[in-house]
Design a protein around this motif. Structure first.
Motif, mmCIF file in Angstrom:
data_model
loop_
_atom_site.group_PDB
_atom_site.id
_atom_site.type_symbol
_atom_site.label_atom_id
_atom_site.label_comp_id
_atom_site.label_asym_id
_atom_site.label_seq_id
_atom_site.Cartn_x
_atom_site.Cartn_y
_atom_site.Cartn_z
ATOM 1 N N UNK A 251 43.096 44.491 39.731
ATOM 2 C CA UNK A 251 43.604 45.353 38.897
ATOM 3 C C UNK A 251 43.211 46.853 39.418
ATOM 4 N N UNK A 252 44.030 48.147 39.010
ATOM 5 C CA UNK A 252 43.719 49.408 39.891
ATOM 6 C C UNK A 252 42.263 49.612 39.349
ATOM 7 N N UNK A 253 41.518 49.305 38.523
ATOM 8 C CA UNK A 253 40.271 49.500 38.142
ATOM 9 C C UNK A 253 39.462 49.266 39.206
ATOM 10 N N UNK A 254 39.649 48.106 40.059
ATOM 11 C CA UNK A 254 38.714 47.478 40.931
ATOM 12 C C UNK A 254 38.796 48.089 42.397
ATOM 13 N N UNK A 255 39.679 49.174 42.469
ATOM 14 C CA UNK A 255 40.002 49.980 43.850
ATOM 15 C C UNK A 255 38.876 50.730 44.176
ATOM 16 N N UNK A 256 38.099 51.327 43.136
ATOM 17 C CA UNK A 256 37.048 52.139 43.565
ATOM 18 C C UNK A 256 35.750 51.432 43.373
ATOM 19 N N UNK A 257 34.932 51.446 44.114
ATOM 20 C CA UNK A 257 33.435 50.601 44.132
ATOM 21 C C UNK A 257 32.810 51.408 43.058
ATOM 22 N N UNK A 258 31.656 50.634 42.392
ATOM 23 C CA UNK A 258 30.636 51.386 41.545
ATOM 24 C C UNK A 258 29.912 52.639 42.350
#
Length: 515
Positions: A251-258
Motif C-alpha cells: 500500500x502507498x502508506x507503506x512507502x514511507x518508514x515510520x
C-alpha cells in the motif's frame, strides 16, 4: 503540407494490440505473455517498477525490438516493423526523456530532421521555417526557429524536444518519462499538447512513475510487473493506493518508514547568515542528528542554490556553514567540494547521469570514490571490494556483480550507488537534491528506508524535492523557501500540502495560515 501540427484522425476501436508477446535477452525474460489493447483518442499509461518491461514493450511498438513470441497488431493488421524507421513511416513516434537534438542544427532543422521538405530535389528552407513556426505556434512555444540548439538553455531544448512530438504528425505517440527534466512551464506545455493530440484522435502511450501525472492525464493504465501484464484498467477505477499495490504489492502508506520518536539530537550542521547569489536575505537554520530536514517551496525559489552553497559548489555572498562531528568538533565549510567532503559531508546531485556518476565505470569504481575524500593524491587506499559487495547486498542494489557498468542499472539502483558512495565513506551528513527523481515506486520505498536507517544511526540529511508528498512523508521538519528566504518552519508530521503551498505562494506566517 498540413497547416497545423495536429490533424484530425479517425477513431478505430483498437489501434494497437499486443497478443501474448514475449521477449528474452539471453537468459533474462523482459516480457512474458503480455496481452492488452489500446484505442484511439486515449492517453494510455504504461507503468510499473524499473525492470517491469515498460521500455521493452514500447521499443517493440517503435520497431527497435521484435517479439520472440506473440503478435503485434496495428489497426487489426499483423505488423513486423524490422526497424524503427519503418515504424516511424507507419505513424509511430517516440519523445524521449533524454535530449536527442543536434546542437549544430537550428530549431527548425531539428524539428524536421530526416523529413525535410524538398523543392527541385533540394531542401526547401522557407517551407521548413514556415512549418516549424506553425508547430511552435500551435503549442504555444515562443522560440526563434532559426536559433541553433546549442545556443538554447536546457529548458528551451526540452521544449523543442516536446515540439518534435507535434511535428511528427504521427498517429501513435510514445512519451517516455517526458516530464523528468522539465520545469513547470514545460510541463504545462506538454500537457496542453497531449490533450490536443488526444482530441485529434491520436493514441498516446505515456510511460511514467509519477502517480499524479497518471491520474491527471491518462484515461487507461496498463500495469506491468517483472515482465508480466498485471492489469489494464480505466484510471477512474483506480486509486493511488490501489495502483501502487498493483505495481509493487504494498500500500502507498507503506512507502514511507515510520519517523523516529525523537529526531532532534545534537547539531550536525549550522547555517548562519548565509547569503546566496544576489539574494538580499540571509538564511540561518540548523540540522540535527537523527533528522531529515527538507527545503520545500516553488521551483526556482532558491532551494537549489542553498544546498549547493552548503555543499561548497557555489560560492556564498556572505555567512558561514559549520559542520559538527559526532564528538562536537566544529569544522567551517564552504571552501570547495573537496574540503566539504573531507569534513564528512556528502552531496548527492539531482542529475545523477551528468553530475553524480561515471556511467561507463563499474559499480565498484563509482562507490569506491567515496573513501578517497580528503586524501592526498599520493596516499595508499586499501581495496574496498568486500565492503562494497556487502553494502550492495544491504542496499539491495540489483546487479550481476560489482563489476557491472553503472549505465546498465535502473534509475533506482543508480541512485543507490550514489548514496552508497557516501555510506562507504562514513560521512555523517548527507545533502541530497531530489532523492528519488526518475525512480520507480518500489525503489523509492527502499531509498526512503535507507535514509531513515542512516539518520537513526546518528546521521543527518538535508534534502530538496519537487514532490510535496515526499517532504510530508519522509522529512521530520520542513523549511519553506520563498525568494531565497526561509518563510516557515513546519513539523512535517503535522503539515499538509495546503499549509506548505500557502507558505510557498504567499510567505504567510504560521499564525496567518491557521487564522
Amino acid at each position: 503540407m498540413p497547416s497545423s501540427p495536429l490533424q484530425l484522425l479517425p477513431k478505430p476501436d483498437a489501434v494497437v494490440e499486443f497478443r501474448s508477446v514475449s521477449k528474452r535477452f539471453g537468459a533474462f525474460t523482459a516480457l512474458d505473455q503480455v496481452s492488452f489493447a489500446a484505442h484511439a483518442g486515449t492517453v494510455h499509461a504504461i507503468t510499473g517498477e524499473n525492470g517491469a518491461g515498460k521500455s521493452t514493450l514500447m521499443k517493440m511498438l517503435a520497431g527497435v525490438y521484435s517479439p520472440d513470441v506473440g503478435e503485434l497488431r496495428n489497426f487489426g493488421e499483423l505488423r513486423h516493423w524490422h526497424g524503427a524507421e519503418k515504424a516511424r513511416l507507419a505513424g509511430i513516434s517516440t519523445v524521449f526523456q533524454e535530449l536527442t537534438l543536434l546542437p549544430n542544427l537550428t530549431v527548425a532543422e531539428n524539428l524536421f530532421l530526416g523529413r525535410e521538405p524538398l523543392k527541385f530535389g533540394l531542401v526547401d528552407r522557407k517551407s521548413m521555417v514556415r512549418m516549424a513556426r506553425a508547430v511552435l505556434d500551435g503549442i504555444g512555444i515562443a522560440l526563434d526557429v532559426d536559433t541553433y540548439c546549442r545556443d538554447l538553455s536546457v529548458g528551451e531544448q526540452h521544449l523543442v524536444e516536446i515540439a518534435k512530438g507535434a511535428a511528427m504528425q504521427s498517429r501513435i505517440v510514445i512519451y517516455d518519462e517526458p516530464t523528468a527534466a522539465l520545469d513547470s512551464f514545460g510541463v504545462e506545455k506538454l500537457i496542453s499538447l497531449i490533450e490536443a493530440q488526444k482530441k485529434a484522435g491520436k493514441l498516446i502511450f505515456y510511460i511514467s512513475h509519477r502517480l499524479e501525472e497518471i491520474f491527471r492525464l491518462c484515461d487507461v493504465v496498463t500495469i506491468l510487473k517483472d515482465g508480466r501484464h498485471v492489469r489494464t484498467s480505466p484510471t477512474a477505477e483506480l486509486t493511488r493506493e490501489s495502483l501502487v499495490s498493483f505495481m509493487v504489492g504494498r500500500e502507498v502508506g507503506q512507502l514511507y518508514p515510520n519517523r523516529s520518536p525523537s529526531s532532534g539530537g545534537d547539531t550536525a550542521l549550522s547555517v548562519e547568515g548565509l547569503k546566496v547569489g544576489s539574494a538580499d536575505t540571509a538564511v540561518s537554520f540548523s540540522l540535527c542528528r537523527g533528522e531529515i530536514l527538507g527545503l520545500a517551496g516553488l521551483e526556482g525559489q532558491g532551494q537549489r542554490e542553498l544546498v549547493r552553497t552548503i555543499a561548497g559548489i557555489m560560492p556564498p555572498a556572505g555567512g558561514r556553514v559549520c559542520k559538527f562531528d559526532t564528538d562536537g568538533t566544529q569544522k567551517a565549510l564552504l571552501a570547495n567540494p573537496v574540503n566539504v567532503a573531507g569534513a564528512g559531508l556528502g552531496f548527492v546531485p539531482e542529475d545523477r547521469k551528468t553530475e553524480g556518476l561515471y556511467l561507463t565505470l563499474p559499480i565498484s569504481r563509482n562507490m569506491g570514490l567515496g573513501p578517497l575524500r580528503g586524501r592526498p593524491w599520493w596516499s595508499r587506499v586499501r581495496t574496498q571490494g568486500a565492503r562494497i559487495r556487502n553494502l550492495m547486498q544491504e542496499m539491495n542494489i540489483r546487479a550481476r556483480n560489482d563489476r557491472q557498468a553503472v549505465s546498465a542499472l535502473s534509475g533506482g539502483n543508480q541512485q543507490k550507488v550514489m548514496i552508497g558512495r557516501w555510506l562507504l565513506a562514513d560521512v555523517d551528513v548527507l545533502v541530497i537534491e531530489e532523492p528519488t527523481r526518475g525512480v520507480d515506486v518500489g525503489a523509492k520505498a527502499e531509498i526512503y528506508r535507507l535514509l531513515r536507517d542512516y539518520v537513526e544511526k546518528g546521521g543527518a540529511v538535508l534534502m530538496t524535492s519537487s514532490e510535496m508528498t515526499e517532504h510530508l512523508g519522509l522529512c521530520d521538519r520542513i523549511l519553506v523557501v520563498r525568494g531565497g528566504a526561509i518563510v516557515a518552519e513546519l513539523d512535517a508530521a503535522a503539515a499538509t500540502e495546503e499549509i506548505v503551498a500557502r507558505h510557498a505562494f504567499l510567505g504567510r506566517s504560521e499564525q496567518e495560515i491557521h487564522a
